[in-house]
Design an enzyme around this catalytic site. Structure first.
Site, PDB file in Angstrom:
ATOM      1  N   GLU A 260      -3.952  -7.492  -4.754  1.00 15.55           N
ATOM      2  CA  GLU A 260      -5.111  -6.952  -4.049  1.00 15.55           C
ATOM      3  C   GLU A 260      -5.456  -5.539  -4.525  1.00 15.55           C
ATOM      4  OE1 GLU A 260      -7.136  -8.473  -2.307  1.00 15.55           O
ATOM      5  OE2 GLU A 260      -8.295  -6.920  -1.303  1.00 15.55           O
ATOM      6  N   ASP A 261      -4.442  -4.689  -4.690  1.00 16.90           N
ATOM      7  CA  ASP A 261      -4.702  -3.260  -4.905  1.00 16.90           C
ATOM      8  C   ASP A 261      -4.539  -2.768  -6.336  1.00 16.90           C
ATOM      9  OD1 ASP A 261      -5.181  -3.074  -2.239  1.00 16.90           O
ATOM     10  OD2 ASP A 261      -3.236  -2.205  -1.718  1.00 16.90           O
TER      11      ASP A 261
END
Ligand code: MN
Length: 728
Positions: free
Chosen positions: A80-81
């Site tokens: 996600e990051d």
């Protein structure tokens, strides 16, 4: 500020405690990978981001999950990051770890916070369904738990948003999964931000009363243990203060402040067997005073999340009420491990020592077996596999039976959408309308004002009853002509198949009777119903078959010149319940009325006519209105009736007297009737032009014999030339 070293050490300790001999090199490889990926990120408090994955991995280890889950927890925010990819992780740590990380990422991306209250149950279900592996949900809960623990660094707006989401989604999920301790922590932390004043009040009260509370709990615990030990019941007993959120809820529900609220203590007694549980209950009720209405037997009726215990509330010598929960060690394990223990029971491996109930330990053990993969598979979620959850383009969640298609979706939105559907897009790409929808699909229905409406095939394609019903409704309303043609041909072929003549339905006296039996106003209505599928032709014909056969028999008898069945008398069949002094064959109770045209009295030969809605009307057999009863179109409605002679009930009858007009005739008639003790109801006379007159006499008689005797007396009066039975 928290440091990497602190968290790393705590995580390693948790792993080594719960998984002795764990491969720490593998753990370090994941820590290094995640550290490198998150290198440039900082937490809100300024500490390095990697602290968060370390803490989540620690919680996952404390839950007792396996190495794959711990590795996935360390990398749960990487996809996600950061620039990490599924492929990277799979190459380095294997497919399972990559899939777990992917699963957590999917849940992170789904926007669970923006939906209205009514959708919450669906949201929770979708949350579960989207995570095909329970470990995904557990990692996500661990992730949320750590975020809650560090909530003080968020902005107030974010705090409230996240805490609401926790109360709506994560705490109920933890509850459903049976993770009571985590549930309590999630609730208490949320309350701290959502109701800070009340939270502070409760906390400072508990702090101020800490010693007092502990002394109270020691006393009660001592009393219970002493009694049970004396009775030879092995037990583990302890007390606790209920968690802050449950105290808060009690205050709200009872509208009390905390010092008015006594019921904040809970004691737990854990014993070896179920009989011991009920034994202990008896001793508790003997030691303390029972609070009525508070006893709950979750042993015989477990909660949906498998929770079992006996609950009772009692009052000790200080007048303070407290709850006691009594359970076996098995039940205690279920309460601790929730859904995991549930799986274990489902696999039929019940029984054993305390340690055997630790599903996590079993999970670890089975990892050394060759069928480890199979075992993990069996832990996968099967809770909601009969439902599929999809989105509208605006993000509303729609729950459908699994296997549903865009057709089901369209009708779930609105029947107007379904009826004007010309196509569908799934995840923004044109899709077949019979495609099978998957969890998380975004479905858009393409509609057109010129759409021709649903096709009959859709009835076979759609999975939901809702869609099927709405499609049928459309055919019922929009396609009446077509339905009538459709229905008529099914009905006709079913009649032929049953060997029944179609012509019978149009016979004026039989047709309407059959329609009434079918509960339709017209044959077209019935054909239409068969046409749209509201009724099957087989059912329709079955409902009228007996009536048709009966009518056919009557017609056949007519042709052979047999006496009409209404006029035959079968004494065995006449032993029936009398209604109003009349017995109707084949009908035990129905309304009876005496026809006004012929006013029958007991002794008269009579027949009955089945009226539309007013029961059976009784005529004299010689009544002009009964003369056509043998004709086919009437036959079915005439029934055999007879007088119930035991009844001495008076009947009204009317005689018309033909007279030569003279003075005093009226008086003579009145005198004769009075001498015969006749109850006269009406006496009228009118003159006819040629010196004659007609008197009408209405009076009560008990039977036809009495009528005959009165008639003879009247005929003896001078100038009365004849009598006739008249209309009442
Ligand atoms: Mn996270």
């Amino acid at each position: 500020m928290e440091t990497f070293e602190q968290h790393y050490a705590a995580m390693c300790a948790a792993i080594q405690e719960h998984m002795p001999g764990a491969d720490m090199d593998l753990v370090n490889k994941a820590v290094d990978y995640a550290s490198a990926k998150h290198q440039l990120q900082k937490r809100k408090d300024g500490s390095p981001y990697i602290i968060h994955p370390l803490a989540v991995a620690q919680i996952v280890a404390e839950m007792g999950l396996d190495m794959d889950a711990i590795l996935a927890a360390l990398m749960h925010d990487c996809i996600e990051d950061t620039d990490a990819s599924h492929e990277d992780i799979e190459k380095l740590f294997g497919r399972t770890v990559a899939e777990l990380v992917e699963g957590v990422t999917k849940l992170t991306r789904a926007n669970f916070s923006s939906s209205e209250q009514a959708q919450m149950e669906n949201l929770r279900k979708m949350f579960m369904a989207m995570s095909k592996d329970i470990r995904v949900v557990l990692i996500k809960i661990a992730d949320r738990l750590h975020n809650m623990r560090t909530m003080q660094y968020q902005t107030p707006a974010k705090q409230i948003l996240k805490c609401r989401e926790t109360m709506d989604i994560y705490a109920p999920l933890a509850h459903r999964l049976g993770m009571q301790k985590i549930k309590w922590e999630l609730e208490d932390t949320s309350l701290r931000y959502l109701a800070p004043v009340e939270y502070g009040e409760i906390m400072s009260y508990l702090q101020a009363h800490k010693e007092q509370d502990e002394a109270f709990m020691r006393t009660i615990q001592g009393k219970i243990t002493e009694r049970l030990t004396a009775m030879g019941i092995r037990n583990t007993t302890y007390g606790r203060i209920k968690h802050v959120y449950s105290i808060y809820r009690k205050m709200q529900a009872q509208d009390k402040t905390i010092d008015e609220l006594y019921d904040i203590y809970a004691f737990r007694v854990i014993v070896d067997t179920i009989p011991d549980c009920y034994n202990v209950l008896g001793h508790i009720h003997d030691l303390f005073n029972l609070v009525p209405g508070r006893f709950k037997d979750y042993i015989s009726t477990p909660k949906p999340n498998m929770y079992q215990s006996l609950h009772t509330t009692v009052i000790g010598s200080q007048g303070i009420p407290f709850e006691v929960q009594i359970r076996t060690w098995d039940m205690h394990e279920t309460a601790e491990y929730g859904i995991a223990a549930h799986w274990k029971y489902k696999q039929g491996t019940g029984g054993g020592t305390e340690k055997d109930f630790e599903w996590v330990r079993r999970l670890l053990e089975s990892q050394q077996d060759s069928d480890a993969e199979e075992y993990v598979q069996s832990l996968k979620i099967d809770m909601f596999n009969d439902e599929v959850f999809v989105f509208t383009p605006k993000g509303r969640i729609v729950s459908l039976p699994s296997g549903s298609t865009p057709i089901d979706f369209a009708y779930a939105i609105h029947s107007g959408v379904g009826n004007s559907m010309v196509g569908a897009k799934v995840n923004n790409r044109i899709s077949n309308i019979d495609a099978t929808l998957k969890n998380g699909d975004i479905v858009e229905i393409l509609t057109s004002k010129s759409a021709k409406g649903p096709s009959r095939d859709w009835l076979n394609i759609c999975k939901s009853n809702q869609a099927r019903t709405k499609i049928k409704q459309w055919f019922k309303k929009e396609k009446r002509e077509e339905n009538i043609i459709h229905g008529r041909s099914s009905f006709e072929s079913e009649m032929r198949r049953s060997g029944l003549p179609l012509s019978i339905t149009v016979e004026p006296e039989i047709g309407p009777q059959l329609l009434k039996k079918l509960s339709f106003e017209s044959w077209e209505d019935m054909y239409a119903a068969i046409g749209y599928g509201g009724l099957t032709a087989i059912k329709a014909v079955g409902r009228i078959r007996d009536d048709i056969n009966k009518a056919l028999k009557v017609q056949a008898n007519e042709k052979m010149n047999l006496p009409h069945p209404c006029l035959e008398s079968d004494p065995n069949k006449l032993n029936r319940h009398a209604i109003n002094g009349v017995i109707v064959e084949d009908i035990d109770s129905c309304m009876i009325k005496f026809a006004k045209c012929c006013a029958p009295v007991p002794g008269d030969p009579i027949v009955g006519f089945v009226t539309k809605g007013f029961g059976v009307s009784i005529h004299r057999a010689d009544c002009p209105n009964a003369q056509h009863r043998g004709e086919p179109h009437q036959a079915a409605r005439w029934v055999r009736v007879r007088w119930a002679v035991q009844e001495e009930q008076p009947f009204d009858t009317t005689l018309e007297l033909d007279c030569l007009t003279r003075d005093g005739l009226l008086l003579d008639i009145a005198t004769v009737l009075s001498a015969a003790h006749v109850r006269l109801k009406e006496l009228n006379g009118r003159d006819l032009p040629d010196g004659r007159s007609v008197f009408t006499v209405r009076f009560e008689v008990k039977n036809v014999a009495e009528l005959e005797s009165i008639r003879n007396k009247l005929l003896n009066i001078r100038d009365i030339t004849g009598t006739r039975r008249g209309q009442n």
